[in-house]
Design a protein around this motif. Sequence first.
Motif, short mmCIF file in Angstrom:
data_model
loop_
_atom_site.label_atom_id
_atom_site.label_comp_id
_atom_site.label_asym_id
_atom_site.label_seq_id
_atom_site.Cartn_x
_atom_site.Cartn_y
_atom_site.Cartn_z
N ILE A 8 44.99 27.36 39.73
CA ILE A 8 44.71 28.34 40.77
C ILE A 8 43.75 27.75 41.80
CG2 ILE A 8 43.71 30.61 41.20
CD1 ILE A 8 44.48 31.24 38.24
N ASN A 9 44.07 27.94 43.06
CA ASN A 9 43.19 27.52 44.14
C ASN A 9 42.18 28.64 44.37
OD1 ASN A 9 42.00 27.06 46.66
ND2 ASN A 9 43.77 25.88 47.35
N ILE A 10 40.97 28.46 43.83
CA ILE A 10 39.94 29.51 43.85
C ILE A 10 39.57 29.91 45.28
CG2 ILE A 10 37.55 30.07 43.21
CD1 ILE A 10 39.54 30.11 40.89
N GLU A 11 39.49 28.96 46.17
CA GLU A 11 39.14 29.29 47.56
C GLU A 11 40.19 30.21 48.19
OE1 GLU A 11 36.20 28.74 48.93
OE2 GLU A 11 35.72 27.92 46.97
N SER A 15 39.39 34.01 49.53
CA SER A 15 39.63 34.38 50.92
C SER A 15 40.72 35.44 51.05
CB SER A 15 39.98 33.14 51.75
OG SER A 15 41.19 32.58 51.31
N ASN A 16 41.55 35.57 50.06
CA ASN A 16 42.65 36.55 50.11
C ASN A 16 42.53 37.64 49.06
OD1 ASN A 16 44.34 35.32 52.23
ND2 ASN A 16 44.45 33.62 50.79
N THR A 21 44.55 42.15 45.90
CA THR A 21 44.28 43.44 45.26
C THR A 21 45.26 44.49 45.74
OG1 THR A 21 41.94 42.87 45.07
CG2 THR A 21 42.51 45.20 44.87
N LYS A 22 45.55 44.51 47.04
CA LYS A 22 46.53 45.47 47.57
C LYS A 22 47.92 45.17 47.02
CE LYS A 22 44.17 46.69 51.82
NZ LYS A 22 44.17 46.63 53.28
N MET A 23 48.26 43.89 46.92
CA MET A 23 49.55 43.51 46.36
C MET A 23 49.65 43.95 44.91
SD MET A 23 51.27 39.76 45.77
CE MET A 23 51.36 39.28 47.46
N TYR A 24 48.58 43.76 44.16
CA TYR A 24 48.55 44.18 42.76
C TYR A 24 48.79 45.68 42.65
CZ TYR A 24 46.92 44.64 37.96
OH TYR A 24 46.84 44.91 36.62
N ILE A 106 45.61 35.13 37.79
CA ILE A 106 44.74 34.67 38.87
C ILE A 106 43.34 35.27 38.71
CG2 ILE A 106 44.27 34.98 41.35
CD1 ILE A 106 47.28 34.52 41.81
N PHE A 107 43.29 36.55 38.35
CA PHE A 107 42.01 37.22 38.16
C PHE A 107 41.41 36.98 36.78
CE2 PHE A 107 43.81 40.13 41.54
CZ PHE A 107 43.02 39.61 42.54
#
Length: 160
Positions: A8-11, A15-16, A21-24, A106-107
């Motif tokens: 996972i690209n943490i940055e 930044s997103n 969160t909205k997608m989730y 990711i989370f």
Amino acid sequence: MSETNKQINIENVRSNQEFLTKMYDECMNEVRDFRNSTTKFFVNFSTVIILILGWCETNTSNVTIKTKIIFSLGLLFMTVFFIILTLSFRKYFDNSARVVNRLDKIFKCYEENYYIHGETLLPKEWENFGDKDFKEPIFEIAKWGFLSLVALGFVVIWTL
């Protein structure tokens, strides 16, 4: 794909985060909607079949071979329609479930000690949610329940 490409690209996540969160939330709403739609669909189809079978049972003198054939064809049509619609629901459900699962990862919801000392935030059993081998209970219940009811329907229709 190499292991480093899977990380996972943490940055990008930071930044997103609002977007993710909205997608989730949206994907979880879709998952709930497909569960609810499947349940309503199963209950409504089952009700129609039970009403038809009840009518057949109470009006045995009016049931001719022609009526049996018509009811059997209707039952067959409803079964094919049910299968097609349920498979369509399942396809969309699986896609939404895969996105939810990716976002859970990711989370870091399945990493022990990340949120709660000695535990994962979500149960480990949920980690395969959306995988190709995952069996959503409502789809299994609807499938076997409906097929059982259809089998009963044919038995009732042809034993009158």
